[in-house]
Design a protein around this motif. Structure first.
Motif, PDB file in Angstrom:
ATOM      1  N   ARG A  10      49.374  -3.248  68.851  1.00  0.00           N
ATOM      2  CA  ARG A  10      49.088  -4.410  69.701  1.00  0.00           C
ATOM      3  C   ARG A  10      49.792  -4.282  71.060  1.00  0.00           C
ATOM      4  NH1 ARG A  10      50.818  -7.243  65.909  1.00  0.00           N
ATOM      5  NH2 ARG A  10      52.839  -7.606  66.894  1.00  0.00           N
ATOM      6  N   ASP A  11      51.076  -4.002  70.979  1.00  0.00           N
ATOM      7  CA  ASP A  11      51.876  -3.962  72.213  1.00  0.00           C
ATOM      8  C   ASP A  11      53.108  -3.076  71.993  1.00  0.00           C
ATOM      9  OD1 ASP A  11      53.551  -5.448  70.608  1.00  0.00           O
ATOM     10  OD2 ASP A  11      53.000  -7.362  71.498  1.00  0.00           O
ATOM     11  N   GLU A  43      46.834  -0.988  72.430  1.00  0.00           N
ATOM     12  CA  GLU A  43      45.393  -1.251  72.333  1.00  0.00           C
ATOM     13  C   GLU A  43      44.581  -0.918  73.596  1.00  0.00           C
ATOM     14  OE1 GLU A  43      41.707  -2.606  71.477  1.00  0.00           O
ATOM     15  OE2 GLU A  43      43.278  -2.280  69.978  1.00  0.00           O
TER      16      GLU A  43
END
Ligand code: NDP
Length: 499
Positions: A384-385, A289
């Protein structure tokens, strides 16, 4: 032999396989077609040649292979032009491809003796009275079946290692690049004129199928997963072992601490080199992100600068006419399901060319994410990660290579990728490192070319025990006494029975 002719594809005319330039349609070369029954005769000739070749020993073979390497290096421009004419690849990319192949020949030639030669193996307390000997002996004849997308690198990746290990090789090049295949065989014959140690059989898929059933001792197949299944099925009939280097859908992961310029540069090259017709090409990117927007902008800026065309361009034509339909279908499917083209798109498909296309917001179940596209397109997905990136990267049945950009966690992430290879802060580089094994998992295949594993792939381990003393604890004999067995039980408990 009969064949359905696809416009732009190679044709068989008067017993000859005629290949054409994918850019212009002009004839690129022609070679005589091998009738499937003659494939077995070629393998028989190779078997006799292989015995002579094996007899040269590691030193004799090394000398021939190094001469072959030198020949390729001296004629690199000529071969690159041929690769360009027949497959459409830009000459500069062909030079890079051939350079890599030369490196592999050199390493295989220089290291085969060390890796495969006879050596003593330590024995342990049990059977300590025996010495262990190990060596890796050649199979005999290896059938190499190759694709068109890297017509030098892929066959040489198998053939150089198989030859260095002492095998003869019968090679079936792709019908799209037969002249390049014949060039390789002819150049090898210049340094080894005595016997057909490395020969070619030409034709369509039926010639490849005949090679699988010809009595070769092992088949090294590089090509699509679908054909790999047919190759395995044919080889199963005679328990012929196979090495499978099949397709891929490699992912790149861009972590939050990545150098975004370097990541974008590697992404554009990894995805678009050879017009994306690369088994280890980057087809999907998962960027975390915080860096996603900046990364996409840098990729689009770089990819948008690339030129497309026949001569002197960064991106050449799509080699196989039918592949254009696959690429179009993947782009259309991505767009129809809510994806967006931030570069290229549906209009990018202009046969025989496809212009660079960067797709975002593409659902994970679309064909552009799940199937091998083999075109100059790439999807970039926001995650997200790094954990989510790894999870998505590993979600497919393919598992060939991959790339990770980042600092603190990059190597750890690379190790978690379900793939045979990965490059950290670069793309595709593992293919050129001759000391590392190359190959995939799952639908991408099994077995390894390159490096020490690649040499062993083309050899049978031969294990020998040699008595060097009388047995103090005789066990493998009917002469043993009950007391011997009792002592054996005692010894085993002493050595292995403790927690
Ligand atoms: P294909 O599977 O179509 O063909 C590969 C080779 O197999 C060709 O020589 C072909 O001959 C031959 N062949 C076709 N049918 C049969 C059969 N029934 N039995 C035996 N041999 C047969 O692949 P492509 O040539 O289109 O190559 C592209 C594919 O290769 C992609 O999926 C790519 O990912 C993969 N690849 C994998 C690599 C790796 O190292 N993992 C490296 C490079 C490419 P013909 O051409 O005459 O049909």
């Amino acid at each position: 032999m009969t064949a359905v002719h696809v416009p732009g594809a190679p044709a068989i005319s008067a017993g000859q396989l005629v290949s054409t330039s994918p850019a212009t349609g002009a004839e690129a070369g022609r070679v005589p077609v091998t009738d499937p029954p003659d494939v077995t005769a070629a393998v028989d000739r190779a078997r006799a040649a292989g015995q002579w070749w094996a007899g040269l020993g590691f030193t004799g073979r090394r000398e021939r292979l190094l001469r072959w390497r030198s020949l390729l290096a001296q004629r690199i421009e000529q071969l690159a032009q041929l690769v360009h004419d027949e497959g459409g690849k830009p000459v500069a990319d062909a030079i890079v491809e051939i350079t890599t192949a030369i490196e592999h020949i050199d390493w295989a030639a220089r290291n085969a003796g060390r890796v495969l030669g006879p050596r003593r193996v330590r024995s342990r307390l049990i059977l300590a009275e025996f010495a262990g000997h190990l060596e890796y002996q050649p199979y005999g004849v290896i059938g190499v079946i190759g694709p068109w997308n890297y017509p030098v690198f892929t066959p040489v990746g198998s053939a150089a290692y198989a030859l260095a290990a002492g095998n003869a090789v019968v090679f079936k090049p792709s019908e799209y690049t037969p002249t390049v295949g014949q060039w390789l065989v002819d150049s090898f014959a210049e340094v080894t004129p005595e016997h057909p140690v490395f020969s070619a059989v030409h034709g369509l898929g039926d010639v490849g199928a005949a090679l699988c059933r010809s009595g070769v001792d092992k088949v090294a197949f590089t090509g699509s997963t679908a054909t790999a299944r047919k190759v395995m099925a044919a080889c199963a009939e005679s328990l012929t072992p196979v090495l499978i280097e099949a397709g891929g859908k490699d992912a790149m992961i861009v972590d939050s601490d990545a150098d975004l310029d370097a990541a974008a540069e590697a992404c554009v090259w990894g995805a678009l080199t050879n017009a994306g017709q690369t088994c280890i090409g980057i087809e999907r990117v998962y960027a975390v992100e915080p860096v996603y927007d900046a990364f996409v902008a840098k990729v689009v800026e770089r990819a948008g600068r690339l030129t497309v065309g026949a001569e002197g361009a960064d991106i050449g034509p799509i080699t196989m006419p039918s592949q254009v339909d696959v690429i179009r279908r993947h782009i259309d499917d991505a767009l129809a399901r809510g994806g967006r083209a931030v570069l290229g798109g549906a209009d990018a498909v202009q046969p025989p060319y496809v212009h660079p296309t960067v797709l975002v917001d593409v659902p994970e179940d679309s064909s552009a994410i799940r199937e091998e596209t083999f075109g100059p397109t790439v999807t970039v997905t926001r995650v997200r990660d790094a954990d989510e990136a790894v999870h998505r990267a590993n979600a497919l049945s393919y598992g060939l290579g991959g790339s990770v950009f980042g600092r603190a966690r990059a190597v750890a992430i690379a190790r978690r990728l379900r793939s045979g290879m990965a490059s950290v802060n670069s793309a595709l580089t593992f293919a050129g490192m001759s000391t590392l094994p190359f190959g995939g998992v799952g639908d991408s295949g099994f077995g390894r070319i390159h490096g020490e594993d690649g040499l062993r792939e083309f050899s049978r381990p031969k294990a020998i025990t040699r008595r060097r003393a009388r047995s103090l604890l005789p066990s493998m004999t009917f002469e043993r006494t009950p007391a011997d067995v009792a002592r054996l039980v005692k010894a085993v408990k002493l050595m292995y029975g403790r927690r």
